[in-house]
Scaffold this active site. Structure first.
Site, mmCIF file in Angstrom:
data_model
loop_
_atom_site.group_PDB
_atom_site.id
_atom_site.type_symbol
_atom_site.label_atom_id
_atom_site.label_comp_id
_atom_site.label_asym_id
_atom_site.label_seq_id
_atom_site.Cartn_x
_atom_site.Cartn_y
_atom_site.Cartn_z
ATOM 1 N N HIS A 372 73.743 28.401 37.033
ATOM 2 C CA HIS A 372 74.346 28.155 35.713
ATOM 3 C C HIS A 372 74.847 26.736 35.509
ATOM 4 O O HIS A 372 75.436 26.444 34.482
ATOM 5 C CB HIS A 372 75.537 29.087 35.478
ATOM 6 C CG HIS A 372 75.164 30.523 35.328
ATOM 7 N ND1 HIS A 372 74.931 31.100 34.106
ATOM 8 C CD2 HIS A 372 74.972 31.493 36.243
ATOM 9 C CE1 HIS A 372 74.632 32.382 34.282
ATOM 10 N NE2 HIS A 372 74.650 32.640 35.574
ATOM 11 N N LYS A 564 85.488 26.100 22.902
ATOM 12 C CA LYS A 564 84.873 26.269 24.218
ATOM 13 C C LYS A 564 85.894 25.779 25.226
ATOM 14 O O LYS A 564 86.928 25.240 24.841
ATOM 15 C CB LYS A 564 83.581 25.447 24.338
ATOM 16 C CG LYS A 564 83.734 23.995 23.843
ATOM 17 C CD LYS A 564 82.427 23.229 23.870
ATOM 18 C CE LYS A 564 81.513 23.516 22.714
ATOM 19 N NZ LYS A 564 80.293 24.175 23.086
ATOM 20 N N ARG A 565 85.613 25.955 26.535
ATOM 21 C CA ARG A 565 86.516 25.385 27.527
ATOM 22 C C ARG A 565 86.668 23.889 27.273
ATOM 23 O O ARG A 565 85.729 23.234 26.814
ATOM 24 C CB ARG A 565 85.966 25.625 28.938
ATOM 25 C CG ARG A 565 86.061 27.049 29.385
ATOM 26 C CD ARG A 565 87.478 27.545 29.453
ATOM 27 N NE ARG A 565 88.177 26.942 30.563
ATOM 28 C CZ ARG A 565 88.703 27.620 31.585
ATOM 29 N NH1 ARG A 565 88.625 28.942 31.620
ATOM 30 N NH2 ARG A 565 89.342 26.999 32.559
ATOM 31 N N LYS A 570 82.024 18.277 27.837
ATOM 32 C CA LYS A 570 81.795 18.897 26.529
ATOM 33 C C LYS A 570 82.243 17.976 25.390
ATOM 34 O O LYS A 570 81.967 18.215 24.231
ATOM 35 C CB LYS A 570 82.501 20.247 26.453
ATOM 36 C CG LYS A 570 81.962 21.267 27.465
ATOM 37 C CD LYS A 570 82.713 22.582 27.385
ATOM 38 C CE LYS A 570 82.371 23.552 28.508
ATOM 39 N NZ LYS A 570 81.153 24.341 28.267
ATOM 40 N N THR A 672 76.457 29.023 24.992
ATOM 41 C CA THR A 672 76.155 30.264 24.279
ATOM 42 C C THR A 672 76.955 30.316 22.978
ATOM 43 O O THR A 672 76.568 30.997 22.047
ATOM 44 C CB THR A 672 76.485 31.495 25.148
ATOM 45 O OG1 THR A 672 77.738 31.261 25.792
ATOM 46 C CG2 THR A 672 75.420 31.735 26.192
ATOM 47 N N LYS A 676 76.201 31.781 19.060
ATOM 48 C CA LYS A 676 77.089 32.655 18.274
ATOM 49 C C LYS A 676 77.329 32.052 16.886
ATOM 50 O O LYS A 676 77.320 32.761 15.883
ATOM 51 C CB LYS A 676 78.424 32.851 19.013
ATOM 52 C CG LYS A 676 78.254 33.606 20.330
ATOM 53 C CD LYS A 676 79.463 33.483 21.261
ATOM 54 C CE LYS A 676 79.079 33.882 22.689
ATOM 55 N NZ LYS A 676 80.101 33.512 23.695
HETATM 56 C C1 GLG Z 1 77.956 28.171 32.536
HETATM 57 C C2 GLG Z 1 77.412 26.955 31.826
HETATM 58 C C3 GLG Z 1 77.015 27.204 30.382
HETATM 59 C C4 GLG Z 1 76.184 28.459 30.273
HETATM 60 C C5 GLG Z 1 76.906 29.618 30.904
HETATM 61 C C6 GLG Z 1 76.066 30.880 30.922
HETATM 62 O O1 GLG Z 1 78.291 25.891 31.896
HETATM 63 O O2 GLG Z 1 76.302 26.110 29.888
HETATM 64 O O3 GLG Z 1 75.908 28.759 28.937
HETATM 65 O O4 GLG Z 1 77.235 29.334 32.256
HETATM 66 O O5 GLG Z 1 74.844 30.647 31.541
HETATM 67 N N1 GLG Z 1 80.221 28.144 33.382
HETATM 68 C C7 GLG Z 1 79.436 28.384 32.348
HETATM 69 O O6 GLG Z 1 79.898 28.794 31.326
#
Ligand code: GLG
Length: 830
Positions: A372, A564-565, A570, A672, A676
């Protein structure tokens, strides 16, 4: 809440016909639960009592399906997906389950007849915050889709006693409050006190002779017991209900009686506390690994319990472990459960007396691994010293896996010692560390990234050597999100409109059907419906913000949202620089004609991540100055929404006009939130990063505000020697925005407060905010122009919704089923 905004009124109007539940039955069941389970009656029930009674009423209806599903799966001996994840960020259950059961409307009517405030009941639920962000929420979306697609599946994870902290904002700073989500009980889970497994820690190993073979015994110095708590996960519009099984850590019942008897009371209690600590709290870091001993214990704890449970199921059904990999496929959600590779080997060899080769054959045909992130600080490694002290037997197994693996590599790439060092499961360079991504890769038959671009980067960067060796094992499965949670529950007005346009609610399970909306993108009458829906959602959000945050915002303005975080990659601070520039432009030219905007931010910062916390403070400080400045505050507003979680997020997606997806290219694996927002009709301003790339491909470049350098361009800039301060010298407005922050204008004259942030941007700027500033501003100017043409804007918004089918998690799960898991639906019938 107006009629139009009721979740459920959009879909499944034949509710009780489908479930055979009448209003009278629901009312009676509710009263019975209130009476028999809570010892209350209608007249004295508090809102929380009402919520609990409602939840039990719904859960009872689910159990029926759950049992039938379990029976069906058992009878069919179906191949089962086990989704191992350290996080499941489920969000509130009640509304979601009412929707999936198809009884939202009839329940609402039943509630009304009993004189209950339905919305207040929904509001009572405390969501299980068992995740940090995207990764945990993805796991929850996947559970929803697995059940909806009728795939036999079990989610395995940890039942943290404290989930992700609640965020308060005090004087503009984030303050963390512990999340005591189990305080008032959890009506959605069923404890399984008899379903428990021992998990060992510490101690040493010994060899012994067994039937002429040398075997190993692990003598631990701590044994912890994992107990199962089960939560049913309903599919939408089907009878299938799958299982989420979370493990809670306890001291074994007979805990240290010896110590008790010898009077070592504290020693005995300490052992109990030590055991229970394991499932106490979720680590609140989204990307960087914590590197803490307790975290490794958590990982091993839930991996071991889950595998022991699968082995129990397999032995119960088949009496042998030979076909284990045929019965189960185990998806590793990132490296957090990667230790399962070594643990399955241990269970097969030490506890079930298998030989290495057949055990390895089963193991590497069982696991598949999803990566991820590419962020170096997020790639998990454990020092050999810690690993060996905590899990001595597992270390031996990792060494043996590595020895055999490196022999293969040597044969394949004769003499390439550098490659061998790079691929080894042990990093010898940094104080000897175990590389968990390598363990997961070597132990898996399939490895995937989470968006096209990310999967390519996985193959060309962090796992390149492995891709050279086993190209056939590498896949992409682009992430998706569930339209049940993110359209029906969050945005009932939109759901209703979509159902009207499509003729029925089939789009909920087949989002590609929304393509039939395309012709309406130029329909004036439909535009009017669209506008009305959006304005109503924006009014709801404005009300909510007034009540919860105490700020007034104007629903007529452009709602520009970044939630988002909080993380430097970001680039929330890029957004802030834009806001400050707009502010300065308006101050310099008060009558300047600009599109009025409301900027909304939300997101938690890891408690130890100082720069992220300073970014939150900056957002709030800028908000304070701008919102109080009468010269601009009719055209500019800034709001920080505290405690961004699933429940709060549901208010935002329907109301957003613009979705900020502005990470540095090459850093966001997928994202994601971008999905949404777009499926709720927000337009995206975004970089060529993660799933943004594919969203733009789907919705069309003309319906997406792309900006910024590409990953390759940024890399080149960095290679050539990136000098952010020079960019500043050429860009007057950028310089001026940074100067304004440094001047103390936003910090009551304090010039020191934001210095670390300003200097970081000027002299390091690791996420290349300044490099993209001008491109971002130019694109934002175009956004403002586009906003001025509502017809055009609505057209783009409608086309976004119509073309987001690809990003339903149902599509992602189908991809996994076909390309990786080789599993088939097993419909359960009521
Ligand atoms: C990670 C990534 C995101 C991703 C999510 C789900 O940073 O970009 O969309 O996994 O695959 N820690 C996260 O949220």
């Amino acid at each position: 809440m107006s009629d139009m905004n009721r979740p459920g009124s959009a879909v499944g109007e034949s509710d009780h016909i489908r479930t055979g539940l009448s209003k009278e039955q629901l009312k009676q069941a509710y009263i019975d639960n209130l009476f028999y389970l809570l010892g209350r009656f209608l007249e004295v029930a508090t809102p929380h009592d009402s919520y609990m009674a409602a939840a039990y009423t719904v859960r009872d209806r689910m159990l029926d399906r759950w049992i039938k599903t379990a029976r069906t799966y058992k009878a069919s001996q179906a191949r089962t997906v086990c989704y191992l994840s350290a996080e499941f960020l489920l969000g509130p259950h009640l509304a979601k389950n009412l929707i999936n059961l198809g009884i939202m409307e009839v329940s609402r009517e039943a509630g009304a007849e009993l004189g209950l405030d339905f919305e207040a009941i929904l509001e009572q639920e405390e969501e299980p915050g068992l995740g940090n962000g995207g990764l945990g929420r993805l796991a929850a979306c996947y559970l929803d889709s697995l059940a909806t697609l009728q795939i036999p599946a079990i989610g395995y994870g940890i039942r943290y006693e404290f989930g992700i902290f609640d965020q308060l904002i005090e004087d503009g700073w984030q303050v963390e409050k512990s999340d005591v989500w189990l305080r008032d009980g959890n009506p959605w889970e069923l404890p399984r006190p008899k379903l428990r497994f021992p998990v060992r820690f510490g101690g040493h190993t010994e060899t012994f002779q067994d039937d002429g073979r040398v075997r190993v015994r692990w003598i631990p110095d701590l044994v912890v017991e994992g107990r199962a708590y089960d939560t049913p996960i309903l599919g939408y519009g089907v009878s299938n209900a799958n299982l989420l099984r979370l493990w809670s850590a306890h001291a074994p019942e007979s805990f240290d009686f010896q110590a008790f008897n010898t009077g070592d009371y504290y020693g005995a209690v300490h052992a109990k506390v030590e055991a229970e600590t394991i499932s106490k709290v979720l680590y609140p870091n989204d990307e960087p690994q914590a590197g803490k001993e307790l975290r490794l214990k958590q990982q091993y704890f839930f991996a071991s319990c889950s595998l022991q449970d699968m082995i129990r199921l397999q032995l119960g059904a088949a009496g042998t472990l030979e076909g284990f990999h045929e019965k189960f496929v185990v998806q590793l959600n990132d490296t957090h459960p990667a230790i399962a590779v070594a643990e399955l080997m241990r269970l097969l060899i030490d506890e079930h007396r298998m030989d290495w080769e057949p055990a390895w054959e089963i193991t590497r045909r069982t696991f598949a691994f999803t990566n991820h992130t590419l962020l170096p600080e997020a790639l998990e490694t454990w020092t050999v010293a810690l690993f060996g002290r905590l899990l001595p037997r597992l270390l031996e197994i990792v060494y043996e896996i590595n020895r055999r693996f490196l022999d293969k590599v040597r044969m394949h790439f004769l003499g390439d010692e550098a490659r061998i060092a790079r691929m080894s499961l042990i990093d010898e360079g940094h104080g000897r560390r175990i590389r968990m991504a390598h363990l997961a890769t070597v132990g898996s038959f399939a490895i995937n990234g989470v968006a096209e671009m990310h999967s390519e980067l996985v193959k060309s960067t962090i796992l390149k050597d492995f891709h050279d060796l086993w190209p056939e094992r590498f896949h992409n499965v682009t992430n998706g999100v569930t339209p049940r949670r993110f359209i029906i529950v969050s945005n009932p007005r939109l759901a209703r409109l979509l159902t009207e346009c499509c003729g029925d609610d089939g789009w909920v399970r087949d989002m590609d059907r929304l393509r039939s909306l395309e012709p309406l993108a130029d329909d004036v009458g439909f535009h009017e419906d669209w506008r009305r829906m959006k304005t109503a959602a924006k009014r709801d959000l404005a009300d909510w913000l007034r009540r919860r945050v105490g700020v007034n915002v104007d629903p007529e303005t452009l709602f520009d949202v970044q939630v988002k975080r909080i993380h430097e990659y970001k680039r929330q601070h890029l957004n802030v620089l834009h806001i400050i520039t707009l502010y300065e432009r308006l101050k310099a030219e008060p009558n300047r004609d600009v599109a009025p905007r409301t900027f909304v931010f939300g997101g938690k910062a890891a408690p130890g991540y100082l720069m992220a916390k300073l970014i939150i403070k900056l957002i709030n400080s800028v908000a304070e100055v701008i919102n109080q400045d009468p010269q601009v505050n009719d055209r500019l507003r800034v709001v920080f929404m505290p405690d961004f979680n699933v429940k709060n997020a549901q208010h935002l997606y329907p109301a957003a006009d613009l979705s900020e997806q502005i990470s540095m290219a090459g850093k966001e694996a997928s994202g994601t939130g971008n999905m949404k927002f777009a499926m709720n009709g927000a337009l995206t301003i975004g970089t060529l990063d993660g799933a943004n790339v594919e969203i733009r491909e789907e919705v069309g470049d003309e319906n997406f505000f792309l900006f910024g350098h590409t990953a390759e361009q940024l890399q080149r800039l960095q290679a050539e020697g990136y000098r952010p301060w020079e960019i500043c010298n050429d860009r007057f407005e950028l310089r001026s925005a940074l100067d304004l922050i440094a001047s103390g204008l936003f910090s009551h004259g304090d010039k020191e407060l934001f210095r670390p942030l300003v200097e970081n941007l000027l002299y390091q700027d690791p996420f290349m905010v300044l490099a993209d500033y001008e491109l971002y501003l130019d694109r934002q100017t175009e956004v403002s122009h586009a906003w001025r043409d509502p017809k055009h804007w609505n057209r783009m918004s409608i086309l976004n919704v119509a073309r987001m089918g690809k990003f339903s998690s149902d599509r992602s799960i189908r991809d996994y089923c076909e390309r990786i898991w080789r599993v088939r639906p097993v419909p359960a019938e009521l």
